[in-house]
Design an enzyme around this catalytic site. Sequence first.
Site, PDB file in Angstrom:
ATOM      1  N   ASP A 113       4.446   2.072   3.767  1.00 54.90           N
ATOM      2  CA  ASP A 113       5.849   2.378   4.032  1.00 54.90           C
ATOM      3  C   ASP A 113       6.050   3.888   3.855  1.00 54.90           C
ATOM      4  O   ASP A 113       5.883   4.648   4.800  1.00 54.90           O
ATOM      5  CB  ASP A 113       6.687   1.528   3.070  1.00 54.90           C
ATOM      6  CG  ASP A 113       8.168   1.650   3.283  1.00 54.90           C
ATOM      7  OD1 ASP A 113       8.591   2.349   4.218  1.00 54.90           O
ATOM      8  OD2 ASP A 113       8.943   1.045   2.518  1.00 54.90           O
ATOM      9  N   ARG A 175       5.695 -15.131   1.112  1.00 54.82           N
ATOM     10  CA  ARG A 175       4.334 -14.635   1.358  1.00 54.82           C
ATOM     11  C   ARG A 175       3.522 -15.662   2.141  1.00 54.82           C
ATOM     12  O   ARG A 175       2.543 -15.334   2.783  1.00 54.82           O
ATOM     13  CB  ARG A 175       3.608 -14.360   0.034  1.00 54.82           C
ATOM     14  CG  ARG A 175       4.217 -13.261  -0.811  1.00 54.82           C
ATOM     15  CD  ARG A 175       3.250 -12.901  -1.936  1.00 54.82           C
ATOM     16  NE  ARG A 175       3.870 -12.129  -2.999  1.00 54.82           N
ATOM     17  CZ  ARG A 175       3.994 -10.806  -3.000  1.00 54.82           C
ATOM     18  NH1 ARG A 175       3.589 -10.108  -1.967  1.00 54.82           N
ATOM     19  NH2 ARG A 175       4.549 -10.184  -4.015  1.00 54.82           N
TER      20      ARG A 175
HETATM   21  P1  IMP Z   1       4.879   2.620  -0.082  1.00 52.94           P
HETATM   22  O1  IMP Z   1       4.300   3.012  -1.414  1.00 52.94           O
HETATM   23  O2  IMP Z   1       6.280   3.143   0.083  1.00 52.94           O
HETATM   24  O3  IMP Z   1       3.992   2.994   1.074  1.00 52.94           O
HETATM   25  O4  IMP Z   1       5.084   1.061  -0.102  1.00 52.94           O
HETATM   26  C1  IMP Z   1       4.003   0.215  -0.052  1.00 52.94           C
HETATM   27  C2  IMP Z   1       4.278  -1.123  -0.692  1.00 52.94           C
HETATM   28  O5  IMP Z   1       5.653  -1.498  -0.681  1.00 52.94           O
HETATM   29  C3  IMP Z   1       3.557  -2.184   0.107  1.00 52.94           C
HETATM   30  O6  IMP Z   1       2.275  -2.388  -0.389  1.00 52.94           O
HETATM   31  C4  IMP Z   1       4.443  -3.400  -0.038  1.00 52.94           C
HETATM   32  O7  IMP Z   1       4.051  -4.133  -1.167  1.00 52.94           O
HETATM   33  C5  IMP Z   1       5.826  -2.840  -0.252  1.00 52.94           C
HETATM   34  N1  IMP Z   1       6.609  -2.852   0.999  1.00 52.94           N
HETATM   35  C6  IMP Z   1       6.902  -1.800   1.796  1.00 52.94           C
HETATM   36  N2  IMP Z   1       7.647  -2.146   2.867  1.00 52.94           N
HETATM   37  C7  IMP Z   1       7.814  -3.489   2.752  1.00 52.94           C
HETATM   38  C8  IMP Z   1       8.494  -4.466   3.587  1.00 52.94           C
HETATM   39  O8  IMP Z   1       9.085  -4.182   4.641  1.00 52.94           O
HETATM   40  N3  IMP Z   1       8.417  -5.747   3.143  1.00 52.94           N
HETATM   41  C9  IMP Z   1       7.783  -6.116   2.001  1.00 52.94           C
HETATM   42  N4  IMP Z   1       7.149  -5.250   1.210  1.00 52.94           N
HETATM   43  C10 IMP Z   1       7.162  -3.934   1.572  1.00 52.94           C
END
Ligand code: IMP
Length: 185
Positions: A113, A175
Amino acid sequence: MPVVNKEDKIVIGSEVFVPLISAEKIQERVKELGIQISKDYEGKIPIFIGVLNGAFLFLADLLKNVYVDCEIDFFKLSSYGDEKISSGNVTLIKELNCDVNGRDIIIVEDIVDSGLSIKYIEELFSRYKPAGMKVVSLLVKPESLKYNVKIDYIGFEVPNRFVIGYGLDYAQKFRNLRSIYVLEE
Ligand code: IMP
Ligand code: MG
């Protein structure tokens, strides 16, 4: 069990999730990724490191399509909690059990994300001096990326909206869905 109604929508209170990527499409793409990774790691014995909890289904299906010798381990970071927006903090919950020093590691994520989690993991693992480190993520939200991270293998690019299913949760639920659903705007 999540309620998937006749139109294949998931309704949670006032929020509606609609299909984004079908189970068939996921399996097709995961197979392609497995074959690609196998080609790239011919003659090597990579360690696949699944980031819990989200990557568990993806890792399982991916490995069924990998034909080089390999090992697996798991690693856990703090989650979003029950929110749909990242807290911007990452903490370690479960460390690795294997020695990655001098090994080829492949980090397996459900979704990238902002990129914060992957950046944190890469910085942490580089201290253990692996021979090589690559990242495979089933999903990436390109519009949401804030950190400079390289994702070596991407399943699908998705819009900057909340998604659930196939390992991805909303407050720990959903999930177990075979397909991926997106929050309707
Ligand atoms: P980041 O650190 O912002 O890249 O977020 C990564 C983590 O956030 C992922 O491994 C997911 O567990 C969670 N995540 C990010 N976007 C989503 C989403 O749209 N749905 C569910 N989990 C998400
Ligand atoms: Mg995750």
